[in-house]
Motif scaffolding. Structure first.
Motif, PDB file in Angstrom:
ATOM      1  N   THR A 167       0.854  -1.188   0.000  1.00 15.48           N
ATOM      2  CA  THR A 167       0.000   0.000   0.000  1.00 15.48           C
ATOM      3  C   THR A 167       0.886   1.231   0.000  1.00 15.48           C
ATOM      4  OG1 THR A 167      -1.750  -1.114   1.248  1.00 15.48           O
ATOM      5  CG2 THR A 167      -1.792   1.272   1.227  1.00 15.48           C
ATOM      6  N   PHE A 168       0.572   2.186  -0.860  1.00 20.12           N
ATOM      7  CA  PHE A 168       1.337   3.424  -0.890  1.00 20.12           C
ATOM      8  C   PHE A 168       0.369   4.609  -0.871  1.00 20.12           C
ATOM      9  CE2 PHE A 168       0.431   2.514  -5.327  1.00 20.12           C
ATOM     10  CZ  PHE A 168       0.070   3.748  -5.844  1.00 20.12           C
ATOM     11  N   ALA A 169       0.842   5.712  -0.334  1.00 18.47           N
ATOM     12  CA  ALA A 169       0.016   6.919  -0.258  1.00 18.47           C
ATOM     13  C   ALA A 169       0.902   8.153  -0.253  1.00 18.47           C
ATOM     14  CB  ALA A 169      -0.866   6.894   0.990  1.00 18.47           C
ATOM     15  N   VAL A 170       0.446   9.191  -0.921  1.00 16.87           N
ATOM     16  CA  VAL A 170       1.115  10.492  -0.926  1.00 16.87           C
ATOM     17  C   VAL A 170       0.055  11.546  -0.665  1.00 16.87           C
ATOM     18  CG1 VAL A 170       2.454  12.163  -2.249  1.00 16.87           C
ATOM     19  CG2 VAL A 170       2.890   9.725  -2.549  1.00 16.87           C
ATOM     20  N   SER A 171       0.320  12.420   0.298  1.00 13.75           N
ATOM     21  CA  SER A 171      -0.643  13.447   0.677  1.00 13.75           C
ATOM     22  C   SER A 171       0.046  14.808   0.698  1.00 13.75           C
ATOM     23  CB  SER A 171      -1.241  13.127   2.052  1.00 13.75           C
ATOM     24  OG  SER A 171      -2.095  14.160   2.490  1.00 13.75           O
ATOM     25  N   TYR A 172      -0.630  15.832   0.159  1.00  9.77           N
ATOM     26  CA  TYR A 172      -0.061  17.184   0.118  1.00  9.77           C
ATOM     27  C   TYR A 172      -1.160  18.196   0.403  1.00  9.77           C
ATOM     28  CZ  TYR A 172       2.018  21.487  -1.685  1.00  9.77           C
ATOM     29  OH  TYR A 172       2.482  22.777  -1.813  1.00  9.77           O
ATOM     30  N   ASN A 173      -0.878  19.111   1.340  1.00  8.48           N
ATOM     31  CA  ASN A 173      -1.814  20.191   1.669  1.00  8.48           C
ATOM     32  C   ASN A 173      -1.056  21.501   1.776  1.00  8.48           C
ATOM     33  OD1 ASN A 173      -4.687  18.992   2.563  1.00  8.48           O
ATOM     34  ND2 ASN A 173      -3.075  17.575   3.216  1.00  8.48           N
ATOM     35  N   ASN A 174      -1.645  22.561   1.217  1.00  6.93           N
ATOM     36  CA  ASN A 174      -1.061  23.900   1.285  1.00  6.93           C
ATOM     37  C   ASN A 174      -2.175  24.864   1.697  1.00  6.93           C
ATOM     38  OD1 ASN A 174       0.106  26.464   0.738  1.00  6.93           O
ATOM     39  ND2 ASN A 174       1.477  25.540  -0.761  1.00  6.93           N
ATOM     40  N   ASN A 175      -2.067  25.395   2.912  1.00  2.00           N
ATOM     41  CA  ASN A 175      -3.124  26.244   3.477  1.00  2.00           C
ATOM     42  C   ASN A 175      -2.583  27.618   3.847  1.00  2.00           C
ATOM     43  OD1 ASN A 175      -4.868  24.133   3.226  1.00  2.00           O
ATOM     44  ND2 ASN A 175      -4.994  23.666   5.404  1.00  2.00           N
ATOM     45  N   ASN A 176      -3.397  28.635   3.649  1.00  2.00           N
ATOM     46  CA  ASN A 176      -3.085  30.005   4.052  1.00  2.00           C
ATOM     47  C   ASN A 176      -4.079  30.465   5.108  1.00  2.00           C
ATOM     48  OD1 ASN A 176      -0.931  30.394   2.150  1.00  2.00           O
ATOM     49  ND2 ASN A 176      -2.470  30.644   0.539  1.00  2.00           N
ATOM     50  N   ARG A 177      -3.580  31.301   6.034  1.00  2.00           N
ATOM     51  CA  ARG A 177      -4.458  31.797   7.098  1.00  2.00           C
ATOM     52  C   ARG A 177      -4.046  33.204   7.486  1.00  2.00           C
ATOM     53  NH1 ARG A 177      -5.706  28.789  12.899  1.00  2.00           N
ATOM     54  NH2 ARG A 177      -7.443  30.126  13.538  1.00  2.00           N
ATOM     55  N   LEU A 178      -5.010  34.098   7.543  1.00  2.00           N
ATOM     56  CA  LEU A 178      -4.790  35.487   7.924  1.00  2.00           C
ATOM     57  C   LEU A 178      -5.586  35.775   9.189  1.00  2.00           C
ATOM     58  CD1 LEU A 178      -3.405  38.144   6.960  1.00  2.00           C
ATOM     59  CD2 LEU A 178      -5.537  38.689   5.761  1.00  2.00           C
ATOM     60  N   GLN A 179      -4.901  36.309  10.223  1.00  2.00           N
ATOM     61  CA  GLN A 179      -5.542  36.577  11.503  1.00  2.00           C
ATOM     62  C   GLN A 179      -5.271  38.009  11.947  1.00  2.00           C
ATOM     63  OE1 GLN A 179      -3.745  33.039  13.604  1.00  2.00           O
ATOM     64  NE2 GLN A 179      -5.835  32.796  14.371  1.00  2.00           N
ATOM     65  N   ASP A 180      -6.246  38.578  12.622  1.00  2.00           N
ATOM     66  CA  ASP A 180      -6.130  39.926  13.186  1.00  2.00           C
ATOM     67  C   ASP A 180      -6.402  39.808  14.685  1.00  2.00           C
ATOM     68  OD1 ASP A 180      -6.020  42.572  13.730  1.00  2.00           O
ATOM     69  OD2 ASP A 180      -7.532  43.192  12.271  1.00  2.00           O
ATOM     70  N   ALA A 181      -5.443  40.227  15.501  1.00  2.00           N
ATOM     71  CA  ALA A 181      -5.582  40.067  16.953  1.00  2.00           C
ATOM     72  C   ALA A 181      -5.337  41.381  17.670  1.00  2.00           C
ATOM     73  CB  ALA A 181      -4.602  39.010  17.460  1.00  2.00           C
ATOM     74  N   GLN A 182      -6.068  41.605  18.752  1.00  2.00           N
ATOM     75  CA  GLN A 182      -5.879  42.762  19.624  1.00  2.00           C
ATOM     76  C   GLN A 182      -5.229  42.281  20.920  1.00  2.00           C
ATOM     77  OE1 GLN A 182      -6.628  45.898  18.706  1.00  2.00           O
ATOM     78  NE2 GLN A 182      -7.466  45.213  16.724  1.00  2.00           N
ATOM     79  N   ARG A 183      -4.146  42.926  21.338  1.00  2.00           N
ATOM     80  CA  ARG A 183      -3.423  42.524  22.546  1.00  2.00           C
ATOM     81  C   ARG A 183      -3.303  43.719  23.490  1.00  2.00           C
ATOM     82  NH1 ARG A 183      -0.542  37.659  21.693  1.00  2.00           N
ATOM     83  NH2 ARG A 183      -0.657  36.936  19.532  1.00  2.00           N
ATOM     84  N   ALA A 184      -3.482  43.454  24.778  1.00  2.00           N
ATOM     85  CA  ALA A 184      -3.388  44.530  25.777  1.00  2.00           C
ATOM     86  C   ALA A 184      -2.930  43.940  27.106  1.00  2.00           C
ATOM     87  CB  ALA A 184      -4.728  45.243  25.942  1.00  2.00           C
ATOM     88  N   ASP A 185      -2.328  44.805  27.953  1.00  2.00           N
ATOM     89  CA  ASP A 185      -1.877  44.385  29.276  1.00  2.00           C
ATOM     90  C   ASP A 185      -2.180  45.493  30.268  1.00  2.00           C
ATOM     91  OD1 ASP A 185      -0.812  42.820  31.196  1.00  2.00           O
ATOM     92  OD2 ASP A 185       1.278  43.281  30.757  1.00  2.00           O
ATOM     93  N   PHE A 186      -2.553  45.088  31.495  1.00  2.00           N
ATOM     94  CA  PHE A 186      -2.942  46.054  32.516  1.00  2.00           C
ATOM     95  C   PHE A 186      -2.262  45.694  33.839  1.00  2.00           C
ATOM     96  CE2 PHE A 186      -6.302  45.747  29.438  1.00  2.00           C
ATOM     97  CZ  PHE A 186      -6.773  47.040  29.269  1.00  2.00           C
ATOM     98  N   ASP A 187      -2.111  46.709  34.700  1.00  2.00           N
ATOM     99  CA  ASP A 187      -1.735  46.481  36.091  1.00  2.00           C
ATOM    100  C   ASP A 187      -2.584  47.407  36.961  1.00  2.00           C
ATOM    101  OD1 ASP A 187      -0.662  48.994  35.826  1.00  2.00           O
ATOM    102  OD2 ASP A 187       1.433  48.372  36.151  1.00  2.00           O
ATOM    103  N   ASN A 188      -2.246  47.540  38.237  1.00  2.00           N
ATOM    104  CA  ASN A 188      -3.069  48.344  39.138  1.00  2.00           C
ATOM    105  C   ASN A 188      -3.124  49.814  38.752  1.00  2.00           C
ATOM    106  OD1 ASN A 188      -3.611  46.104  40.702  1.00  2.00           O
ATOM    107  ND2 ASN A 188      -1.831  46.427  42.050  1.00  2.00           N
ATOM    108  N   SER A 189      -2.094  50.274  38.031  1.00  2.00           N
ATOM    109  CA  SER A 189      -2.058  51.695  37.654  1.00  2.00           C
ATOM    110  C   SER A 189      -2.818  51.980  36.374  1.00  2.00           C
ATOM    111  CB  SER A 189      -0.601  52.149  37.492  1.00  2.00           C
ATOM    112  OG  SER A 189       0.034  51.402  36.474  1.00  2.00           O
ATOM    113  N   GLY A 190      -3.175  50.937  35.623  1.00  2.00           N
ATOM    114  CA  GLY A 190      -3.904  51.157  34.384  1.00  2.00           C
ATOM    115  C   GLY A 190      -3.359  50.296  33.253  1.00  2.00           C
ATOM    116  N   GLN A 191      -3.643  50.721  32.024  1.00  2.00           N
ATOM    117  CA  GLN A 191      -3.231  49.946  30.853  1.00  2.00           C
ATOM    118  C   GLN A 191      -1.765  50.214  30.535  1.00  2.00           C
ATOM    119  OE1 GLN A 191      -5.733  50.518  27.451  1.00  2.00           O
ATOM    120  NE2 GLN A 191      -4.735  48.940  26.223  1.00  2.00           N
ATOM    121  N   LEU A 192      -1.006  49.128  30.276  1.00  2.00           N
ATOM    122  CA  LEU A 192       0.427  49.246  29.976  1.00  2.00           C
ATOM    123  C   LEU A 192       0.684  49.366  28.485  1.00  2.00           C
ATOM    124  CD1 LEU A 192       1.857  46.584  32.458  1.00  2.00           C
ATOM    125  CD2 LEU A 192       1.625  49.067  32.781  1.00  2.00           C
ATOM    126  N   PHE A 193      -0.011  48.555  27.655  1.00  2.00           N
ATOM    127  CA  PHE A 193       0.186  48.665  26.208  1.00  2.00           C
ATOM    128  C   PHE A 193      -1.064  48.199  25.487  1.00  2.00           C
ATOM    129  CE2 PHE A 193       2.010  44.447  27.206  1.00  2.00           C
ATOM    130  CZ  PHE A 193       1.219  43.649  26.397  1.00  2.00           C
TER     131      PHE A 193
END
Length: 514
Positions: free
Chosen positions: A345-371
């Motif tokens: 038994t033989f098998a060959v498999s090939y996949n080519n995928n593209n993905r575009l993502q948009d993310a929001q990142r933030a950090d906070f401490d007791n004094s407020g938002q850092l970035f």
């Protein structure tokens, strides 16, 4: 008789035997014990209208040259209840699969009992019976079920198993225990870790199309290594085929967030589409070891740094291509009625995928938002796999197999970040260019021998596995602009303390071989 009439008569005489012989098919399958889910050796399979076969040491049988139509089959085995299967439809040139489970006679039975049933495909029967009667806690999924799903990698398949989940799209979590407490086996051979800094196997390396079944064992067993507390994930690839076949599948996919949308990427090598770098990202030749480099004068360090390519630039593309998948599978096997049967038994498999993502990142401490950051990530993933399994059966009681698999999984990822660093009072721009490739090669030579008709078997095996993980030239660059900068002032590259830092500005190389 005219010449044209003679030619027509000859053609008719040549075609009719071929046409008549083509009006036949075959019946094949596996016969197992209902309690143990193990194949029955030497079980008699007979068609009422003629023809039959004897099961081999694995419980497999093949009845060839069966006329097209509906048939009835009788299965007998010493110590087991006779079973009759009706309504078996055979089509021209096709193989009908009929898997059967047999029950033993109970001690209270005095007369013969015949079980009459209608033919149906029971390809999940062995896994179901194994789970029902096993002393271990186990669950699994068969190739038939996998074919009905859009799962592309083994990590996608594991998500469908009860009590199992996937972390970071590739690491298995069994019964709530993370990757370090689990093990992976391929065709009985334990797989090594694919990560440089953790005991974990990346299941997105292996294409799901190469699997025959996948079983997750969640409790200890004498026949398994004792190195797991969560679960043992057992992957088995396709073995000896029941008949000659060739299948070609082509698939595509469109994501409305990614496909045909503009994106940002980096310079690529000529072989990225195959899942490996052609060497253009490798370290330049002639670089000294790190300890020697640190002791060099500043001028020599600058000269050596000029050997690196100026490949920091990003490339803007206008349209992302749709996802593409291609799969080729085939099998060759000699007739089952021969004393020595060979197949592959033989098998060959090939996949080519593209993905575009948009993310929001933030950090906070007791004094407020850092970035506050906005990340736009584009990732191109290439998954390539190949399999070749060959087997030799002798007198239906001995089998020697040679198996080999190879898979390559690469990710080309570009992240562009914009935002604010409120703590340092500055605007931030940065980018990350990362190319990661994983390769897995497994080989195995094994044998199984039936020592008697009561299921006593001898098995042996050995093989060579190689796992590699390369991260060539991970590049990150960090730019800043102070809030109080004058109008028209440009962003400045930030290299902390005058030396490269792979977390902000610099290059990083990593290679793992096991």
């Amino acid at each position: 008789m005219k010449l044209s009439a003679r030619i027509a008569a000859l053609l008719f005489a040549a075609v009719v035997p071929f046409f008549v012989s083509a009006q036949k098919g075959s019946i094949s399958g596996k016969i197992i014990d209902t309690k143990l889910a193990e194949g029955l050796i030497g079980c008699s399979v007979r068609l009422e209208d003629g023809g039959g076969a004897i099961t081999d040491y694995d419980g497999n049988y093949v009845i060839q040259n069966v006329p097209a139509g509906t048939h009835k089959m009788v299965i007998t085995y010493t110590g087991y209840q006779t079973k009759e299967i009706g309504g078996i439809t055979v089509k021209n040139g096709e193989s009908t699969i009929v898997d059967i489970s047999m029950e033993e006679y109970s001690s209270q039975m005095i007369s013969e009992v015949v079980i009459v049933a209608t033919a149906r495909r029971e390809s999940m029967a062995s896994l179901t019976i194994l789970q029902k009667n096993s002393a271990m806690i186990a669950d699994g999924i068969s190739a038939e079920t996998i074919r009905r799903t859009p799962d592309r990698t083994t990590s996608d398949v594991i998500r469908r198993v009860s009590g199992a989940s996937i972390q970071d799209s590739k690491f298995a979590v069994i019964r709530g225990l993370n990757d370090r407490y689990n093990i992976a086996l391929l065709n009985g051979a334990m797989l090594s870790s694919s990560e440089p800094d953790r005991k974990a196997f990346s299941f997105d390396i292996f294409p799901s199309s190469l699997l025959d079944n996948l079983i997750v064992v969640k409790t200890a067993s004498p026949d398994l290594p004792g190195e797991f507390a969560g679960g043992a994930i057992i992957m088995n690839t396709k073995d000896l085929p029941e008949e000659n076949f060739l299948n070609v599948n082509v698939s595509g996919g469109i994501n409305n967030i990614t496909t045909f949308q503009p994106y940002t990427t980096s310079q690529t090598s000529s072989t990225d589409w195959l899942g490996y770098d052609d060497g253009s990202r490798a370290l330049p030749a002639g670089l000294p070891a790190s300890t020697d480099f640190r002791s060099l004068p500043k001028d020599e360090k600058i000269n050596l740094s000029q050997n690196f390519q100026n490949d920091w630039g990003l490339v803007e593309k206008s349209s992302a291509a749709p996802n593409l998948g291609v799969q080729l599978t085939g099998g060759l096997v000699t007739p089952a009625d021969r004393k020595v049967q060979a197949g592959a038994t033989f098998a060959v498999s090939y996949n080519n995928n593209n993905r575009l993502q948009d993310a929001q990142r933030a950090d906070f401490d007791n004094s407020g938002q850092l970035f506050s950051f906005n990340d736009i990530q584009f990732r191109n993933n290439v998954l390539f796999g190949a399999l070749l399994n060959s087997a030799l059966k002798i007198n239906k009681r001995h089998q020697i197999t040679l198996q080999g698999t190879y898979s390559a999984n690469s990710n080309n990822s570009v992240i562009v970040r914009n935002g604010d660093d409120f703590e340092q009072q500055r605007f931030i721009r940065s980018n990350s260019i990362e190319y990661t490739e994983n390769h897995l090669l497994t080989t195995r030579l094994a044998g199984e021998h039936a020592l008697n008709d009561n299921g006593l078997k001898l098995g042996w095996g050995g093989g060579f596995n190689r796992s590699t993980r390369d991260v060539p030239s991970l590049r990150r660059m960090f730019y800043t602009l102070n809030y109080d900068a004058e109008e028209g002032e440009s962003y400045q590259a930030f290299v902390p303390f005058g030396s490269a830092d792979p977390f902000r500005s610099g290059r990083f190389y990593s290679t793992l071989n096991e």
